[in-house]
Write a protein that holds these residues in place. Structure first.
Motif, PDB file in Angstrom:
ATOM      1  N   TYR A 103       0.795  -1.220   0.000  1.00 38.89           N
ATOM      2  CA  TYR A 103       0.000   0.000   0.000  1.00 38.89           C
ATOM      3  C   TYR A 103       0.834   1.279   0.000  1.00 38.89           C
ATOM      4  O   TYR A 103       0.304   2.360  -0.239  1.00 38.89           O
ATOM      5  N   LEU A 104       2.117   1.164   0.253  1.00 36.29           N
ATOM      6  CA  LEU A 104       2.990   2.345   0.237  1.00 36.29           C
ATOM      7  C   LEU A 104       3.723   2.494  -1.096  1.00 36.29           C
ATOM      8  O   LEU A 104       4.648   3.301  -1.199  1.00 36.29           O
ATOM      9  N   ASN A 197      -7.908   4.718  -2.009  1.00 34.35           N
ATOM     10  CA  ASN A 197      -6.712   4.772  -1.159  1.00 34.35           C
ATOM     11  C   ASN A 197      -7.107   5.052   0.280  1.00 34.35           C
ATOM     12  O   ASN A 197      -8.217   5.533   0.567  1.00 34.35           O
ATOM     13  N   VAL A 198      -6.202   4.715   1.182  1.00 34.17           N
ATOM     14  CA  VAL A 198      -6.309   5.137   2.585  1.00 34.17           C
ATOM     15  C   VAL A 198      -4.980   5.790   2.917  1.00 34.17           C
ATOM     16  O   VAL A 198      -3.963   5.106   3.117  1.00 34.17           O
ATOM     17  N   ASN A 199      -4.967   7.103   2.931  1.00 32.09           N
ATOM     18  CA  ASN A 199      -3.729   7.832   3.187  1.00 32.09           C
ATOM     19  C   ASN A 199      -3.242   7.584   4.610  1.00 32.09           C
ATOM     20  O   ASN A 199      -4.036   7.586   5.564  1.00 32.09           O
ATOM     21  N   GLY A 200      -1.947   7.360   4.756  1.00 33.10           N
ATOM     22  CA  GLY A 200      -1.367   7.090   6.067  1.00 33.10           C
ATOM     23  C   GLY A 200      -1.399   5.639   6.467  1.00 33.10           C
ATOM     24  O   GLY A 200      -0.910   5.275   7.539  1.00 33.10           O
ATOM     25  N   THR A 245      -1.440  10.061  -0.600  1.00 34.03           N
ATOM     26  CA  THR A 245      -0.139   9.989   0.072  1.00 34.03           C
ATOM     27  C   THR A 245       0.246   8.531   0.250  1.00 34.03           C
ATOM     28  O   THR A 245      -0.619   7.650   0.334  1.00 34.03           O
ATOM     29  N   PHE A 246       1.548   8.291   0.308  1.00 31.26           N
ATOM     30  CA  PHE A 246       2.068   6.926   0.424  1.00 31.26           C
ATOM     31  C   PHE A 246       3.152   6.862   1.497  1.00 31.26           C
ATOM     32  O   PHE A 246       4.235   6.332   1.284  1.00 31.26           O
TER      33      PHE A 246
END
Length: 427
Positions: A103-104, A197-200, A245-246
């Motif tokens: 996910y990053l 996405n799920v940022n963070g 964000t990643f």
């Protein structure tokens, strides 16, 4: 005295914000003296649906070519309707991307939009749960023959002589979670079909899953979610600075928890299974997630929000008329159901907060709520009226003003659900 509902008109209803989309009323005000009436809102809906043979304990049938379940590996389950073509596109975008590192992976969106639930990003099996009438359409576009580790499953509440099987947000989410419980999983992720996405978020699902201890020992956490998206992003804003964000943030449970379990949720299925607990099918048009979150909080079942992680949702596209399930079968069932609910709820009295004449809820919805540029056709009016009632039902749940066993709406089977798994040919 008969029940009189009190609230303000929400003049932002019908706008683009997700948190206004199903909220025709502002500040619903409930009085403890009327708690029996609020319980009756649930009981009346349940009685109506039971009377037409459309409510549990009618069996819940699942249709699909289901893979062998590996209970120790939490799957992702997506409830969807009317978006098969769009989902096919974004799932194919993930295939075209090539291998992800997790996910990053900062290259995730270099070419085009990819879904958060793609098995190529998560490394997990994905179930896409749809109403049985949409099964063939979805299976042809996003099923296992098209995408590895993606399984389409149709659901249907069945009775010996049903008028029409029930549909709605509560019924579909109930079916999705009940499928995971029936398959023996200990944990499962429910994901809205347009989450990208799920940022963070950390690089793998396992990092969050480890925050939810299973088995004996520590006090259980029933659900974990994140800061919800308030609007869908589009192609013109997806690549703006900060939209995606990643980088992983510290996974601290926020000071605002407990909160609303929505959009992306990790569920403790062992706890739900033991309690025979699930979403309530009585919530047809809205608030199925708010009410279940409120139920958990009222009963002091621990649930957590990781506020450091924020969900990103993309603007989806609907299927064409050729999706006969979404374009014909589901509206037919939904509109008939909403019409029946209107028969028992439309004449409930409504008194606006701040002044104004007391009128029926039906009159207030049509003459006041829908006076702000919203399409005022019959189906819109019925859906809006149901949303309004469901706002009060969700608020009542927060106070514990819902029927107790044996007619608890969050345990409609009053025991283990009656489940049948059938091959698609049985449709």
């Amino acid at each position: 005295m008969p029940l009189v509902l009190n609230a303000r008109n929400n003049q932002l209803y019908g706008g683009n914000l997700i948190n206004q989309k199903y909220k025709p009323l502002d500040n619903p005000t409930l009085a403890a003296i009327d708690s029996a009436y609020y319980r009756q809102l649930f009981a009346a809906r349940q009685g109506l649906l039971t009377g037409i043979n459309a409510y549990p304990p009618s069996p819940l049938d699942f249709y699909g070519n289901l893979p062998v379940a590996v209970p120790a590996v939490a799957p992702l389950v997506v409830v969807s309707s009317n978006r098969a073509n769009w989902m096919q596109t974004i799932l194919q975008n993930a295939v075209d991307h090539g291998p992800f590192t997790g996910y990053l992976d900062a290259t995730s969106f270099h070419s085009d939009v990819v879904p958060w639930y793609s098995p190529l990003r998560s490394g997990r099996p994905v179930y896409i749960v749809v109403h049985w009438s949409e099964y063939d359409y979805y299976e042809a576009r996003v099923g296992n023959n098209a995408f590895a580790n993606v399984t389409v499953v149709g659901y249907k509440f069945t009775a010996a002589a049903p008028a029409l099987d029930i549909v709605g947000f509560g019924a579909s989410r109930y079916a999705a979670v009940q499928l995971m419980i029936h398959r023996g999983y200990h944990q499962a992720w429910t994901v809205d079909d347009n989450v990208v996405n799920v940022n963070g978020f950390p690089n793998t699902l396992a990092v969050v899953e480890a925050l939810m201890p299973l088995g004996g020992g520590a006090a259980p956490i029933w659900g974990i979610s994140f800061t919800g998206a308030t609007a869908n992003t589009g192609a013109n804003t997806l690549y703006n600075a900060g939209t995606l964000t990643f980088a992983a943030n510290a996974l601290n449970f926020g000071a605002t928890q407990p909160g609303l379990l929505q959009q992306v949720v990790l569920w403790n299925l062992d706890q739900l299974r033991a309690a025979n607990l699930n979403f309530s099918p009585l919530f047809v048009a809205s608030n199925e997630d708010v009410s279940l979150s409120n139920y958990l909080q009222f009963n002091q079942h621990d649930e957590r929000i990781i506020t450091a992680c924020s969900i990103v949702k993309y603007e989806p596209a609907n299927d064409p008329w050729s999706n006969l399930g979404a374009s014909r079968e589901i509206p037919r069932r939904r509109n008939r159901l909403l019409g029946l609910l209107d028969g028992i709820e439309g004449d409930i009295q409504f008194q606006p907060i701040g002044g104004g004449a007391q009128v029926t809820l039906q009159t207030y919805i049509r003459q006041t709520v829908l006076m702000h540029g919203i399409n005022r056709d019959q189906s819109t009016a019925l859906r809006t009226q149901s949303c309004a009632i469901e706002q009060f039902m969700a608020e009542a749940t927060e106070q514990g003003w819902y029927p107790a066993a044996p007619v608890n709406p969050f345990n409609p089977f009053n025991g283990p659900a009656v489940i049948n798994v059938r091959l698609p040919a049985a449709l």
